[in-house]
Design a protein around this motif. Structure first.
Motif: not given
Length: 307
Positions: A222, A199, A217, A196, A203, A214
């Motif tokens: 990721a 991620l 990602k 978490r 960002e 995004n």
């Protein structure tokens, strides 16, 4: 660090009858790692662990250097707050990445007890019964969970004084039964928390690069999670070896969890600078792929190191 011995590695290599390959193989075949040497009561480290004096002297830090530089510490508490708070954090990340390539994060969302349990889980694995550990000893990189000493044992000029566990937790997590029972639960729990955070970092890094949040990602940057836990037993001749040689991480970025002992150093403006453990903090290392180009990271793992 002051090293008084001269050319110890070269003298060992040139010693009549010294067979480095045989010594490496004997150490590897024991499947007990550096901890096994300590348990056996060695008072002299094997020649394979002796580093050149020049490298040992290079990785030394004076008090003046340590006091002159300080790795940035960034508070993540406001990343989900208002636009102004988030923008301030992004600017600090951009500045730290450009000037240091490292920064520490606090208020990152991972509870202290989870981090403490992760460190304890690594310690429990390495300090458990030797015969149990041997069941996980391998150099087969296709395995989900591996225990060994020095992944580059047969390639490096000198081995480092450490043992390591490593586990691929994403994109395809292992069957829980593939993980050692002594640290299984915390390894799974810590991985969820650190993914978490990873991620969120993607960002913030995307925005720091002037991209859509995004963007990284969406490029599958990721998709990977690789957890490593190093263990550094007490060394009888610490002035002759290293726990970790100077290196650059090859992934996208590393999230490093330090224990309370410390010892981590980074190279900044051609000086080795201490990164002392900071309560509740995690160290973020911008690795080779992000430094090279944010557009060349498709399908590559993100590396997280637990110490």
């Amino acid at each position: 660090m002051v090293v008084t011995s001269i050319g110890e590695e070269d003298k060992a290599q040139n010693k009549p009858g010294y067979d480095r390959k045989s010594e490496l193989k004997a150490f590897d075949d024991s499947e007990t790692g550096v901890k096994g040497l300590v348990d056996a009561g060695v008072t002299k480290i094997p020649h394979i662990f002796i580093h050149e004096k020049s490298q040992l002297n290079d990785i030394s830090t004076t008090g003046s250097v340590a006091s002159k530089f300080s790795v940035p510490v960034i508070d993540f508490e406001g990343i989900h707050g208002g636009p102004a708070q988030r923008t301030e954090i992004i600017e600090k990340i951009r500045d730290a990445c450009e000037k240091w390539g490292f920064f520490q994060v606090v208020n990152h969302g991972i509870p202290m007890f989870v981090m403490d349990d992760m460190i304890d889980g690594v310690r429990r694995f390495h300090e458990q019964d030797t015969e149990v550990k041997k069941g996980f000893y391998s150099r087969d990189v296709t395995r989900k969970f591996i225990y060994n000493s020095n992944f580059d044992l047969y390639q490096a000029p000198a081995a480092n004084w450490r043992d390591t566990i490593s586990c691929v937790m994403a994109p395809q997590p292992p069957d829980p039964q593939e993980l050692p029972a002594i640290c299984r639960d915390i390894l799974i729990e810590y991985s969820k928390h650190v993914m978490r955070l990873g991620l969120a970092l993607f960002e913030l890094l995307s925005e720091a690069l002037g991209l859509n949040p995004n963007r990284l990602k969406d490029m599958d940057c990721a998709e990977g999670l690789f957890v490593i836990g190093h263990y550094y037993p007490a060394c009888p001749e610490p002035d002759l070896t290293l726990g970790t040689s100077n290196h650059a991480d090859s992934g996208f970025f590393t999230i490093l969890l330090q224990d309370k002992i410390g010892g981590l150093q980074i190279l900044h403006e051609n000086q080795w600078v201490d990164v002392p453990p900071f309560p509740g903090a995690l160290v973020v290392n911008i690795a080779d792929l992000l430094q090279a180009s944010p557009y060349d990271c498709h399908d590559l793992f993100v590396f997280y190191f637990g110490i």
